[in-house]
Design a protein around this motif. Structure first.
Motif, PDB file in Angstrom:
ATOM      1  N   ILE A  22      34.928  44.042  39.073  1.00 41.12           N
ATOM      2  CA  ILE A  22      36.376  44.041  39.313  1.00 41.12           C
ATOM      3  C   ILE A  22      36.932  45.458  39.246  1.00 41.12           C
ATOM      4  CG2 ILE A  22      38.600  43.363  38.306  1.00 41.12           C
ATOM      5  CD1 ILE A  22      37.317  40.679  37.583  1.00 41.12           C
ATOM      6  N   LEU A  70      44.928  39.972  40.966  1.00 41.26           N
ATOM      7  CA  LEU A  70      44.092  39.673  39.799  1.00 41.26           C
ATOM      8  C   LEU A  70      44.694  38.546  38.968  1.00 41.26           C
ATOM      9  CD1 LEU A  70      43.175  43.299  38.617  1.00 41.26           C
ATOM     10  CD2 LEU A  70      41.697  41.687  39.838  1.00 41.26           C
ATOM     11  N   LEU A  71      46.008  38.582  38.755  1.00 38.41           N
ATOM     12  CA  LEU A  71      46.665  37.589  37.895  1.00 38.41           C
ATOM     13  C   LEU A  71      46.622  36.188  38.523  1.00 38.41           C
ATOM     14  CD1 LEU A  71      49.792  39.638  36.717  1.00 38.41           C
ATOM     15  CD2 LEU A  71      47.799  39.007  35.348  1.00 38.41           C
ATOM     16  N   GLY A  73      44.726  35.165  40.975  1.00 36.04           N
ATOM     17  CA  GLY A  73      43.336  34.738  41.159  1.00 36.04           C
ATOM     18  C   GLY A  73      42.799  34.088  39.899  1.00 36.04           C
ATOM     19  N   ALA A  74      43.066  34.711  38.749  1.00 39.80           N
ATOM     20  CA  ALA A  74      42.641  34.135  37.466  1.00 39.80           C
ATOM     21  C   ALA A  74      43.366  32.826  37.193  1.00 39.80           C
ATOM     22  CB  ALA A  74      42.895  35.129  36.335  1.00 39.80           C
ATOM     23  N   SER A 260      51.381  30.765  39.989  1.00 36.49           N
ATOM     24  CA  SER A 260      50.617  31.507  40.993  1.00 36.49           C
ATOM     25  C   SER A 260      51.176  31.296  42.394  1.00 36.49           C
ATOM     26  CB  SER A 260      49.140  31.093  40.939  1.00 36.49           C
ATOM     27  OG  SER A 260      48.582  31.350  39.670  1.00 36.49           O
ATOM     28  N   ALA A 298      39.738  36.198  39.956  1.00 41.66           N
ATOM     29  CA  ALA A 298      40.394  37.496  40.112  1.00 41.66           C
ATOM     30  C   ALA A 298      39.627  38.377  41.085  1.00 41.66           C
ATOM     31  CB  ALA A 298      40.523  38.176  38.748  1.00 41.66           C
TER      32      ALA A 298
END
Length: 339
Positions: A22, A70-71, A73-74, A260, A298
């Motif tokens: 990442i 990233l946020l 995706g997680a 999200s 992420a």
């Protein structure tokens, strides 16, 4: 004892490896785009010694967009892992089950009744949108649970009802989109296809608390997912409050997906693919499956966004379309495997 040590080391190694990939992908993504910035200039800009142009590109455009990738995706990956664990169905995903569509409908209604898109409502609107998305996702989850219940909820019934709810909310989305003016219609269409092109630091602040609070709490609840996978009867015998924990976990999945979707739009298949890939490398134990899924999600979304920004530059492909192009074949593979 040696076997226990190996079991502990493998997930830690996998998570460390994913984190390193990442970081590498993040740095590569900073370099690439319509305006290319050399690695040395990126480093200079990050430490405050870059040009005004590089600072503008990195801090106002690329960094917030990449952090959002990233946020969310997680968040979507964890949401998918929860749904797969609660339903004991490897095909469960917030996009397929209609939760994303419910969240999207709520956000479109919010935009529609407040006269325009988020860009015309003031900065506070982006902080309200995750709450609206949570309400829409919760409504979708409630309807799915009610209609799928028949002396219990079977995996196949859950999927079929979820697909039906997804179609119904999708139709409602189209109705309200057609009532919008052309400018807002295009914005809503791009957003619903899964686009984070309009991201800024306000969007980051809107989604950050949801992800940073809900993901650790979900990992804390991981042991209940393990127990629920043993079946309701065994879980009850072990002392778990099955229905209460199931509702709590479903609410967590809906909240993560809703937050999200409010920022990243309708990104499908990520919540399906990421947990499956994580399960293949660390196994089914949710204490390690959930954080690994978060890292996997992420990474997948960051890479997909980088591809979408560069493959047809200067034009951009919505990241949701890139994820769908990568995830749809895997979904077909899973369907064939299950049957």
């Amino acid at each position: 004892m040696e076997a226990v040590k190996k079991t502990i080391k493998k997930p830690m190694f996998v998570m460390g490896f994913l984190a390193a990939i990442i970081v590498l992908s993040f740095f590569i993504s900073l370099n690439t785009g319509y305006i290319r910035i050399s690695p040395l200039d990126v480093i200079k800009t990050l430490v405050g010694a870059g040009t005004e142009k590089d600072q503008l590109v990195l801090f106002d455009f690329r960094l917030p967009r990449m952090i959002i990738a990233l946020l969310i995706g997680a968040g979507l990956a964890i949401s998918g892992a929860i749904l797969q664990g609660v339903s004991q169905n490897g095909l469960a995903d917030p996009g397929i089950l209609g939760i994303n569509a419910g969240s999207g409908l709520a956000v479109v209604l919010f935009i529609f009744f407040y006269q325009g898109s988020t860009y015309g409502l003031g900065s506070f609107s982006i902080f309200v949108m995750p709450i609206a998305a949570l309400a829409g996702g919760a409504l979708a989850a409630f309807l799915i649970y009610i209609f799928a219940w028949k002396n219990g909820v079977t995996p196949i019934r859950l999927i079929l009802v979820g697909i039906g709810i997804n179609a119904a909310f999708g139709a409602a989305l189209i109705i309200f989109q057609l009532k919008m003016n052309p400018k807002d219609f295009m914005k809503a269409t791009i957003w619903l296809s899964g686009s984070i092109w309009g991201a800024n630091w306000e969007f980051v602040l809107a989604v950050l608390p949801w992800i940073c609070i809900l993901i650790p709490f979900t990992i804390y609840k991981a042991r209940y997912l393990n127990v629920l996978n043993l079946g309701d009867q065994i879980a009850t015998q072990l002392g778990a409050a099955v229905e209460r924990e199931r509702r709590t976990l479903l609410l967590l999945a809906v909240a993560l997906a809703g937050a999200s979707v409010a920022v990243g739009g309708g990104i499908a298949f990520l919540g399906l693919v990421a947990p499956h890939l994580a399960r293949k490398v660390v196994g089914p134990k949710h204490q390690v499956l959930l954080p690994t899924s978060a890292l996997m999600g992420a990474l997948l979304l960051l890479v997909s966004d980088t591809i979408g920004r560069n493959i047809l530059a200067p034009s951009e492909i919505p990241v949701g379309l890139v994820v769908s192009a990568l995830g749809a074949p895997y979904f077909i593979y899973l369907l064939i495997k299950v049957n």
